[in-house]
Design an enzyme around this catalytic site. Structure first.
Site, PDB file in Angstrom:
ATOM      1  N   GLY A   1     -37.140  30.683   0.727  1.00  0.00           N
ATOM      2  CA  GLY A   1     -37.223  31.073   2.129  1.00  0.00           C
ATOM      3  C   GLY A   1     -36.588  32.428   2.381  1.00  0.00           C
ATOM      4  N   ALA A   2     -37.159  33.165   3.329  1.00  0.00           N
ATOM      5  CA  ALA A   2     -36.644  34.502   3.643  1.00  0.00           C
ATOM      6  C   ALA A   2     -35.193  34.452   4.107  1.00  0.00           C
ATOM      7  CB  ALA A   2     -37.523  35.142   4.715  1.00  0.00           C
ATOM      8  N   ASP A   3     -34.829  33.410   4.852  1.00  0.00           N
ATOM      9  CA  ASP A   3     -33.451  33.314   5.336  1.00  0.00           C
ATOM     10  C   ASP A   3     -32.463  33.159   4.183  1.00  0.00           C
ATOM     11  OD1 ASP A   3     -34.581  30.800   4.806  1.00  0.00           O
ATOM     12  OD2 ASP A   3     -33.288  29.768   6.232  1.00  0.00           O
ATOM     13  N   ARG A   4     -32.887  32.521   3.114  1.00  0.00           N
ATOM     14  CA  ARG A   4     -31.993  32.310   1.968  1.00  0.00           C
ATOM     15  C   ARG A   4     -31.763  33.632   1.230  1.00  0.00           C
ATOM     16  NH1 ARG A   4     -33.747  26.864  -0.973  1.00  0.00           N
ATOM     17  NH2 ARG A   4     -31.499  26.743  -1.327  1.00  0.00           N
TER      18      ARG A   4
ATOM     19  N   ASP B   1     -33.824  36.683  12.940  1.00  0.00           N
ATOM     20  CA  ASP B   1     -33.829  35.565  11.994  1.00  0.00           C
ATOM     21  C   ASP B   1     -34.448  34.362  12.690  1.00  0.00           C
ATOM     22  OD1 ASP B   1     -33.289  33.782   9.892  1.00  0.00           O
ATOM     23  OD2 ASP B   1     -31.317  33.286  10.748  1.00  0.00           O
TER      24      ASP B   1
ATOM     25  N   THR C   1     -35.435  25.710  14.458  1.00  0.00           N
ATOM     26  CA  THR C   1     -34.920  25.248  15.741  1.00  0.00           C
ATOM     27  C   THR C   1     -34.540  26.399  16.654  1.00  0.00           C
ATOM     28  OG1 THR C   1     -34.055  23.235  14.705  1.00  0.00           O
ATOM     29  CG2 THR C   1     -33.166  23.812  16.859  1.00  0.00           C
TER      30      THR C   1
END
Length: 258
Positions: free
Chosen positions: A110-113, A10, A14
């Site tokens: 977003g892919a993380d979402r 992931d 940051t």
């Protein structure tokens, strides 16, 4: 059948969180490293190999990637292909046919979402809705409906970004550690800053969660994840669960559901 061990990566703005999952879909190893957009595929391969070797972890036989920091996603995929003989699956709204993204522009999510959507499923229980509060460079509120529906959300400035902006514009203010003070009323500059930045941020989170819940037709469970969630754990009154590995576990669940 998917091959294991599975490497889940992931990539955030940051930090990058990396995990290795076994055939039971359990995360056996996790690492958090700083995101560096200048790293090339060979750099990333050396770093991955070093992490695996450092902990005696086995080499991955499959991989899944989520990235909000291009071109690092592509570079990780190249590193895995060249040095580990693994073809990584890269998460996008367009390659998840069982997910309904109910946004004006579905591809913009977003892919993380999307990973959070899968990670939150185990918390739904009898609820029709879930809200994932993901504390990263930005703080994302992901609103999820049963049946793998991504309904939308809120994007807010991250707590550390807010603090950095304050310190850069007020040169006399000391840089502080973001942790909760003993009381809301500060007796010195450091405690006053901590109160505003931690308690004030927690109140913002609680307020937005109340507004989101008021707009939904049914009750919603709220889950916090991300690095800053450890700081506000027990302070936010509207959050039901804290799960630091939710996004990473969501990647693993997403992989297994394909």
């Amino acid at each position: 059948m998917p091959a294991f061990p599975l490497l889940a990566v992931d990539i955030g703005n940051t930090s990058t969180v990396i995990g290795l999952a076994d055939e039971r879909l359990d995360l056996t190893h996790t690492w958090r490293i700083r995101t560096n957009r200048e790293h090339l595929p060979d750099d990333l391969a050396m770093r991955l190999h070093g992490l695996l070797q450092l902990t005696g972890a086995p080499m991955p036989r499959a991989a899944i990637l989520s990235s909000v920091a291009p071109p690092l996603g592509e570079n990780y995929a190249l590193a895995l292909r060249r040095h580990f003989a693994v073809e990584a699956f890269e998460v996008r709204a367009t390659n998840l046919p069982d997910v309904s993204v109910e946004l004006d522009v579905p591809d913009a999510v977003g892919a993380d979402r999307l990973c959070n959507l899968f990670g939150a499923e185990k918390y739904l229980g009898h609820h029709e809705y879930a809200v994932v509060v993901d504390f990263g460079t930005s703080t994302n509120f992901d609103v999820i409906g049963r049946g793998r529906r991504f309904l939308g959300g809120v994007l807010a400035t991250g707590a550390q970004v807010s603090a950095d902006a304050l310190f850069s514009r007020a040169a006399k203010l000391p840089r502080i550690t973001l942790q909760a003070p003993a009381t809301a009323i500060g007796k010195n500059t450091t405690h006053a800053l901590q109160s505003g930045l931690v308690f004030g941020y927690a109140e913002m989170v609680d307020g937005l969660l109340r507004r989101i819940r008021a707009e939904l037709p049914g009750p919603a469970v709220a889950i916090a994840t991300g690095g800053f969630s450890r700081t506000i754990e027990g302070i936010c009154r509207e959050i039901d669960h804290y799960d630091e590995t939710l996004t990473l576990r969501g990647l693993v669940e997403l992989w297994a559901s394909r």
